[in-house]
Design a protein around this motif. Sequence first.
Motif, PDB file in Angstrom:
ATOM      1  N   ARG A  98       0.682  -0.883  -0.081  1.00 11.31           N
ATOM      2  CA  ARG A  98       0.141   0.092  -0.014  1.00 11.31           C
ATOM      3  C   ARG A  98       0.748   1.233   0.090  1.00 11.31           C
ATOM      4  O   ARG A  98       2.044   1.261   0.605  1.00 11.31           O
ATOM      5  CB  ARG A  98      -0.930  -0.105   1.008  1.00 11.31           C
ATOM      6  N   LEU A  99       0.286   2.345  -0.561  1.00 12.12           N
ATOM      7  CA  LEU A  99       0.721   3.602  -0.609  1.00 12.12           C
ATOM      8  C   LEU A  99       0.138   4.621   0.465  1.00 12.12           C
ATOM      9  O   LEU A  99      -0.773   4.789   0.174  1.00 12.12           O
ATOM     10  CB  LEU A  99       0.900   4.232  -1.957  1.00 12.12           C
ATOM     11  N   LEU A 100       0.973   4.972   1.282  1.00 14.77           N
ATOM     12  CA  LEU A 100       0.290   5.793   2.495  1.00 14.77           C
ATOM     13  C   LEU A 100       0.619   7.473   2.238  1.00 14.77           C
ATOM     14  O   LEU A 100       1.812   7.595   2.180  1.00 14.77           O
ATOM     15  CB  LEU A 100       0.671   5.325   3.931  1.00 14.77           C
ATOM     16  N   ALA A 152      -4.709  -1.438 -15.830  1.00 15.75           N
ATOM     17  CA  ALA A 152      -5.942  -1.204 -15.149  1.00 15.75           C
ATOM     18  C   ALA A 152      -6.102  -2.390 -13.903  1.00 15.75           C
ATOM     19  O   ALA A 152      -5.607  -3.386 -13.833  1.00 15.75           O
ATOM     20  CB  ALA A 152      -7.287  -1.303 -15.575  1.00 15.75           C
ATOM     21  N   GLY A 153      -6.659  -1.786 -12.820  1.00 17.87           N
ATOM     22  CA  GLY A 153      -6.563  -2.612 -11.591  1.00 17.87           C
ATOM     23  C   GLY A 153      -5.548  -2.704 -10.831  1.00 17.87           C
ATOM     24  O   GLY A 153      -5.512  -3.470  -9.751  1.00 17.87           O
ATOM     25  N   THR A 154      -4.265  -1.858 -11.023  1.00 18.73           N
ATOM     26  CA  THR A 154      -2.993  -2.245 -10.404  1.00 18.73           C
ATOM     27  C   THR A 154      -3.368  -1.342  -9.102  1.00 18.73           C
ATOM     28  O   THR A 154      -2.795  -1.947  -8.025  1.00 18.73           O
ATOM     29  CB  THR A 154      -1.714  -1.644 -11.171  1.00 18.73           C
ATOM     30  N   ALA A 155      -3.747  -0.317  -9.076  1.00 17.00           N
ATOM     31  CA  ALA A 155      -4.143   0.434  -8.039  1.00 17.00           C
ATOM     32  C   ALA A 155      -5.515   0.879  -7.620  1.00 17.00           C
ATOM     33  O   ALA A 155      -6.224   0.950  -8.666  1.00 17.00           O
ATOM     34  CB  ALA A 155      -3.362   1.874  -7.933  1.00 17.00           C
ATOM     35  N   VAL A 179      -3.703   3.974  -1.000  1.00 18.51           N
ATOM     36  CA  VAL A 179      -3.651   3.551  -2.257  1.00 18.51           C
ATOM     37  C   VAL A 179      -3.212   1.981  -2.125  1.00 18.51           C
ATOM     38  O   VAL A 179      -1.943   1.804  -1.780  1.00 18.51           O
ATOM     39  CB  VAL A 179      -3.027   4.267  -3.114  1.00 18.51           C
ATOM     40  N   GLY A 180      -4.206   1.243  -2.422  1.00 17.97           N
ATOM     41  CA  GLY A 180      -3.897  -0.373  -2.523  1.00 17.97           C
ATOM     42  C   GLY A 180      -3.372  -0.595  -3.848  1.00 17.97           C
ATOM     43  O   GLY A 180      -3.766  -0.070  -4.823  1.00 17.97           O
ATOM     44  N   LEU A 181      -2.290  -1.640  -3.802  1.00 22.64           N
ATOM     45  CA  LEU A 181      -1.761  -2.142  -4.840  1.00 22.64           C
ATOM     46  C   LEU A 181      -2.097  -3.618  -5.125  1.00 22.64           C
ATOM     47  O   LEU A 181      -1.788  -4.329  -4.262  1.00 22.64           O
ATOM     48  CB  LEU A 181      -0.090  -1.754  -4.801  1.00 22.64           C
TER      49      LEU A 181
END
Length: 362
Positions: free
Chosen positions: A194-196, A218-221, A229-231
């Motif tokens: 995840r990106l915080l 598409a769907g990577t994030a 942001v979930g990866l």
Amino acid sequence: MLRHARSALLLGVLLAGLAVAPCAAQNSRIGDLTVRTGDIPRRLVGYGLVVGLDGSGDRSFGGFGGETPTVRSVVNLLQRFGVQVPPEQLQARNVAAVLVTAEASPYLHAGGRFEVQVSSLGDATSLRGGVLWITPLVSDPNQPPVGTAQGPLLISNDEGNRSPVRRGNSARIPDGGILESDPPPTALAGGPPRLLLRRPDLGVATRIVTAVNAAYGAGTAKVEDPGSVGLTLAQGRADSLMALLAGIDTLAVASGGSARIVINARDGTVVAGGDVHVGPAAVSHRGLALQIGGPAPAARPPASAGAAGAQPGTDVLSLAPGATVQEVASGLHAAGATSQEIAAIFDALREVGAVTAEVSVR
């Protein structure tokens, strides 16, 4: 007379409709806007001694002499080197007890260096010219030391103070800390990456997702919340997580600006982030009247400059509706407003809703 003439000149410029271009969107790297799961800095703390002071060390910390905390620390230190000194014979006015704090990267390994902050614990008048004795640093008082700090102190001069020496009770040591043990493993492998966001913002999070999906499919994030942001790794790419994160860090997105106004109440510096405008309002503060929007006041001779309802001798500044923070701050500075007055006026504008941005006075 000079103040009135300056205010009259400013009034003419403002009434002429000075235009300020809106702030352009700023592009930033995703790596500068976010941190990854597990990127938690290691906060370290220690108790130490600063030596080499010119009579400006601790004096009455617990008493004027004898066994004070600073004296006891010096005695214990000398005993480790086989030197026995009775506490009652030691007056350590060239020594100060200090608290040492630091933040180290979670990826910094043994041998890595970092900056430390030093703050006086006693009544030392100044730490200027001192050297920090080697100080163990711990992440928890009940844990063994993970690093050490030492070195000469660096103190910034306070040009606005008549006695900067008395304000030298805190300092820093660039690269003064050294890590002596490897950190524990980070939480990167404990779940989906995840990106915080450093500053949670739904708009910025959405733009990050758009940029990542455009670059990696598409769907990577996806946006989990304004601060996360979930990866999702594609099939067969689980072994290239670090390469993916490194690539994402280099992508650029429009970060805009934070709607925030920071005011230094000591020197009157005003910094506005984002495209901040001021709505219609009228402020009267001591010998200064600020009018944003509404009819412009009639011009009067400098000796009796003022507007209806204003006291004789009052400086009146009139700005068009939607004036920027830059225009308001420039007008107040030119009218001779003090830093405290500028802070009070902006705080009042926020209270009445003319400024919707966050106002922070320091």
